[in-house]
Motif scaffolding. Structure first.
Motif, short mmCIF file in Angstrom:
data_model
loop_
_atom_site.label_atom_id
_atom_site.label_comp_id
_atom_site.label_asym_id
_atom_site.label_seq_id
_atom_site.Cartn_x
_atom_site.Cartn_y
_atom_site.Cartn_z
N PRO A 10 39.41 31.94 32.82
CA PRO A 10 38.49 32.86 33.51
C PRO A 10 39.24 33.66 34.57
N LEU A 11 38.62 34.74 35.02
CA LEU A 11 39.28 35.66 35.95
C LEU A 11 39.67 34.98 37.25
N GLU A 12 38.79 34.20 37.87
CA GLU A 12 39.11 33.62 39.17
C GLU A 12 40.30 32.66 39.07
N GLN A 13 40.34 31.84 38.02
CA GLN A 13 41.45 30.93 37.83
C GLN A 13 42.73 31.71 37.49
N LEU A 14 42.58 32.80 36.78
CA LEU A 14 43.72 33.66 36.49
C LEU A 14 44.31 34.23 37.77
N ARG A 15 43.45 34.65 38.69
CA ARG A 15 43.92 35.17 39.98
C ARG A 15 44.76 34.11 40.72
N ILE A 16 44.22 32.89 40.75
CA ILE A 16 44.92 31.80 41.43
C ILE A 16 46.25 31.52 40.74
N GLY A 17 46.22 31.50 39.42
CA GLY A 17 47.42 31.21 38.66
C GLY A 17 48.51 32.26 38.85
N GLU A 18 48.11 33.51 38.82
CA GLU A 18 49.09 34.60 39.00
C GLU A 18 49.75 34.50 40.37
N LYS A 19 48.96 34.22 41.40
CA LYS A 19 49.50 34.11 42.77
C LYS A 19 50.43 32.90 42.89
N TYR A 20 50.01 31.77 42.36
CA TYR A 20 50.83 30.56 42.45
C TYR A 20 52.17 30.75 41.75
N LEU A 21 52.14 31.27 40.56
CA LEU A 21 53.38 31.45 39.80
C LEU A 21 54.31 32.45 40.48
N ARG A 22 53.74 33.53 40.98
CA ARG A 22 54.56 34.54 41.67
C ARG A 22 55.21 33.93 42.91
N LEU A 53 34.11 44.37 18.89
CA LEU A 53 32.87 43.60 18.95
C LEU A 53 32.85 42.61 20.10
N ASP A 54 34.00 42.34 20.67
CA ASP A 54 34.10 41.37 21.77
C ASP A 54 35.02 41.97 22.84
N ARG A 55 34.42 42.55 23.86
CA ARG A 55 35.16 43.26 24.89
C ARG A 55 35.23 42.46 26.19
N GLY A 56 35.22 41.13 26.04
CA GLY A 56 35.18 40.24 27.19
C GLY A 56 36.22 40.55 28.26
N PRO A 57 37.51 40.69 27.91
CA PRO A 57 38.52 40.95 28.95
C PRO A 57 38.28 42.26 29.71
N ILE A 58 37.62 43.23 29.06
CA ILE A 58 37.28 44.47 29.75
C ILE A 58 36.08 44.26 30.65
N ASP A 59 35.04 43.64 30.10
CA ASP A 59 33.79 43.46 30.84
C ASP A 59 33.93 42.53 32.04
N THR A 60 34.81 41.53 31.95
CA THR A 60 34.97 40.57 33.03
C THR A 60 36.00 41.01 34.08
N GLY A 61 36.73 42.07 33.80
CA GLY A 61 37.73 42.55 34.75
C GLY A 61 39.11 41.97 34.54
N ILE A 62 39.29 41.14 33.53
CA ILE A 62 40.60 40.52 33.29
C ILE A 62 41.65 41.57 32.96
N LEU A 63 41.31 42.52 32.11
CA LEU A 63 42.30 43.53 31.73
C LEU A 63 42.69 44.39 32.92
N ASP A 64 41.72 44.75 33.74
CA ASP A 64 42.02 45.52 34.96
C ASP A 64 42.93 44.72 35.89
N PHE A 65 42.63 43.44 36.06
CA PHE A 65 43.45 42.60 36.94
C PHE A 65 44.89 42.53 36.43
N CYS A 66 45.06 42.34 35.14
CA CYS A 66 46.42 42.26 34.58
C CYS A 66 47.17 43.56 34.82
N ARG A 67 46.52 44.67 34.58
CA ARG A 67 47.18 45.97 34.77
C ARG A 67 47.57 46.18 36.23
N GLU A 68 46.66 45.86 37.13
CA GLU A 68 46.93 46.06 38.56
C GLU A 68 47.98 45.09 39.10
#
Length: 317
Positions: A176-188, A204-219
């Protein structure tokens, strides 16, 4: 091609430099289309067919082969196929390949063969390396978020795997996005920056777009690779006129006939018409849509034949 019974990769495999994209802010260039070993490379599949598909992929510049410990069936057998391919054909090209594997789903019985503990991740990777006849993988993923293991334990295991030289980079899949945020920070902060996120993304499944995961990865400068880009075949012509007896849907396992609703069928028929108006196939249009999304580095495709792979690679042109 083969010479004297040995596989020799095409001399023209890197002619088109436009096939590659930078993965986030890293030094890694990945092909826009990567070859996934989820199906068609297991112990139940014909080795010569798997061999022909991987030859065709590499001959056309596909350098990234994506695996996981539980791919097959049976579990582990896709990695065993990779090990056989390394011995037979690819050992001389090891430094040209980008090989990934994962751990996170059930692999062996007992409390240490599943989820995200340090014990499981490290043991699983050791097993994967033995099956694939490799000294290291280029990329190792946590395959899914484990809500019952402290995030720091899973993340530190990834850090230590890189420091031990068993993987060059690490990735995260299905978090999920929140755990991804924590993981990215910890690893960095531990000098093992997150290379890539793998998530299910298709029309048919745009989950990473709708949840903000793709935006977070790009940023954040993290790459993104999409799996299930054709919704396991729904976004192809295969089921427009019914369910073929030899199809994945007919097996009622990962892809069930209940998924083929009237709304889905209407969507695919419109996609087919729009694609044909542009001189494309339905599959090609669905793959192109993913690659057009900002932040997407690569799309993972499977293939049951070289003809299918050849058709799907047109999305990169």
């Amino acid at each position: 091609m083969e010479q004297n019974g040995f596989y020799m990769a095409s001399e023209h495999r890197y002619d088109d430099e436009n096939l590659y994209q930078r993965c986030g802010r890293s030094g890694v260039m990945l092909p826009k289309v990567s070859l996934g070993f989820w199906h068609n490379f297991g112990g139940v599949d014909t080795y010569e067919r798997s061999r022909a598909i991987t030859h065709y992929a590499f001959d056309h510049g596909i350098t990234h082969f994506d695996l996981a410990n539980n791919y097959g069936p049976p579990a582990g057998s896709a990695e065993e196929t990779m090990g056989r391919l390394m011995d037979d054909d690819f050992h001389r090209y090891r430094d040209e390949l980008f090989i990934s594997t994962k751990a996170g789903y059930g692999m062996w019985p007992g409390p240490y063969g599943d989820w995200g503990s340090r014990k499981y991740l490290m043991s699983s990777l050791d097993q994967s390396l033995r099956r694939m006849h490799l000294d290291y993988v280029d990329l190792f993923y946590s395959h899914r978020y484990d809500p019952n293991t402290p995030l720091e334990e899973t993340l530190q295991a990834l850090v230590d795997i890189v420091r031990q030289g068993k993987a060059l980079y690490v990735g995260i899949s299905n978090w999920p996005l929140e755990q991804l945020r924590i993981g990215e920070k910890y690893l960095r902060e531990h000098d093992v920056p997150l290379l890539i996120y793998q998530g299910r993304l298709n029309m048919l499944d745009r989950g990473p777009i709708d949840t903000g995961i793709l935006d977070f990865c790009r940023e954040s400068g993290v790459g993104f690779i999409a799996f299930s880009p054709l919704a396991q075949g729904l976004l192809t012509d295969r089921y427009i006129n019914g369910i073929p007896a030899d199809s994945r849907m007919a097996k009622e396992f990962f892809l069930k006939s209940s998924y083929l609703t009237p709304e889905i069928k209407d969507f695919v028929l419109k996609l087919k018409a729009d694609a044909e108006a542009k001189g494309q196939t339905t599959s090609e249009a669905a793959l192109r849509w993913i690659l057009e999304q900002k932040g997407v580095t690569s799309v993972l495709i499977g293939a049951s034949s070289t003809a299918q792979l050849e058709a799907n690679l047109k999305c990169m042109k």
